[in-house]
Design a protein around this motif. Structure first.
Motif, mmCIF file in Angstrom:
data_model
loop_
_atom_site.group_PDB
_atom_site.id
_atom_site.type_symbol
_atom_site.label_atom_id
_atom_site.label_comp_id
_atom_site.label_asym_id
_atom_site.label_seq_id
_atom_site.Cartn_x
_atom_site.Cartn_y
_atom_site.Cartn_z
ATOM 1 N N LEU A 23 5.469 47.902 -29.318
ATOM 2 C CA LEU A 23 4.435 47.768 -28.297
ATOM 3 C C LEU A 23 3.741 49.082 -27.969
ATOM 4 C CD1 LEU A 23 6.047 45.073 -25.998
ATOM 5 C CD2 LEU A 23 4.158 44.814 -27.616
ATOM 6 N N ALA A 24 4.235 50.186 -28.509
ATOM 7 C CA ALA A 24 3.519 51.462 -28.357
ATOM 8 C C ALA A 24 2.158 51.389 -29.049
ATOM 9 C CB ALA A 24 4.350 52.606 -28.922
ATOM 10 N N GLY A 25 2.001 50.491 -30.032
ATOM 11 C CA GLY A 25 0.737 50.329 -30.740
ATOM 12 C C GLY A 25 -0.117 49.189 -30.231
ATOM 13 N N LEU A 26 0.169 48.706 -29.041
ATOM 14 C CA LEU A 26 -0.535 47.542 -28.493
ATOM 15 C C LEU A 26 -2.042 47.737 -28.396
ATOM 16 C CD1 LEU A 26 -0.240 44.714 -27.203
ATOM 17 C CD2 LEU A 26 0.070 45.865 -25.011
ATOM 18 N N GLY A 27 -2.492 48.909 -28.001
ATOM 19 C CA GLY A 27 -3.922 49.166 -27.800
ATOM 20 C C GLY A 27 -4.757 48.925 -29.041
ATOM 21 N N ALA A 28 -4.202 49.155 -30.208
ATOM 22 C CA ALA A 28 -4.946 48.977 -31.459
ATOM 23 C C ALA A 28 -5.248 47.510 -31.753
ATOM 24 C CB ALA A 28 -4.158 49.579 -32.627
ATOM 25 N N ALA A 46 -3.079 40.244 -28.770
ATOM 26 C CA ALA A 46 -2.640 41.589 -29.137
ATOM 27 C C ALA A 46 -1.115 41.683 -29.186
ATOM 28 C CB ALA A 46 -3.204 42.615 -28.153
ATOM 29 N N LEU A 47 -0.446 41.049 -28.244
ATOM 30 C CA LEU A 47 1.022 41.062 -28.233
ATOM 31 C C LEU A 47 1.584 40.424 -29.499
ATOM 32 C CD1 LEU A 47 1.586 40.085 -24.511
ATOM 33 C CD2 LEU A 47 2.282 42.253 -25.562
ATOM 34 N N VAL A 48 1.062 39.254 -29.844
ATOM 35 C CA VAL A 48 1.535 38.544 -31.038
ATOM 36 C C VAL A 48 1.253 39.375 -32.293
ATOM 37 C CG1 VAL A 48 1.203 36.489 -32.467
ATOM 38 C CG2 VAL A 48 1.370 36.254 -29.989
ATOM 39 N N ALA A 49 0.031 39.864 -32.431
ATOM 40 C CA ALA A 49 -0.339 40.644 -33.617
ATOM 41 C C ALA A 49 0.489 41.921 -33.721
ATOM 42 C CB ALA A 49 -1.830 40.983 -33.578
ATOM 43 N N CYS A 50 0.659 42.603 -32.617
ATOM 44 C CA CYS A 50 1.403 43.855 -32.600
ATOM 45 C C CYS A 50 2.846 43.642 -33.069
ATOM 46 C CB CYS A 50 1.376 44.419 -31.183
ATOM 47 S SG CYS A 50 2.097 46.041 -31.006
#
Length: 135
Positions: free
Chosen positions: A90-95, A10-14
């Motif tokens: 990183l505010a969009g990490l959950g997605a 998720a970190l990489v994709a975000c």
């Protein structure tokens, strides 16, 4: 998928998919770990320390995540701009989490420093991330 693997992905994709980072004058490459002979500037997913919230993984996990920015500009401006972009992204990490839910991502701490080589600026973003299994 383990919470750690889901978080790393998720970190990489975000960061890779963030329009703000890609719109910078020199968009940074995003790496999962320290690359060899990478072109500057770049962002790496650094250390991730994870622990269980309770006795069993089903209760969730808390992770301390490091995002590292590397720049070779003469001043810290490029590193600061990328670091700010990463924090915003990183505010969009959950997605981007797969099989897990983002409970909280907060308490960000940033630091900018010149490394001992005298040429490289490193920005460090530390973030506390709490996840729990989906479903």
């Amino acid at each position: 998928m383990s919470a750690l693997a889901a978080l790393r992905g998720a970190l990489v994709a975000c960061l890779r998919q963030d329009a703000g980072l890609q719109a910078l004058p020199v968009p940074p490459a995003i790496h999962d770990g320290a690359p060899r002979a990478a072109a500057y500037p770049f962002v790496e997913i650094g250390r991730i320390d994870t622990r269980l919230l309770a006795a069993v993984p089903e209760e969730g996990e808390v992770s301390q995540v490091e995002i590292l920015v590397h720049s070779r500009k003469t001043a810290r401006g490029e590193a600061a701009e990328i670091l700010d972009g990463a924090r915003t992204a990183l505010a969009g990490l959950g997605a981007h989490l797969s099989g897990h839910l983002l409970v909280n991502a907060g308490d960000p701490e940033t630091r900018l420093e010149r490394l001992a080589d005298g040429r490289t600026w490193r920005g460090r973003l530390r973030l506390r991330v709490v996840t729990e299994p989906a479903g």
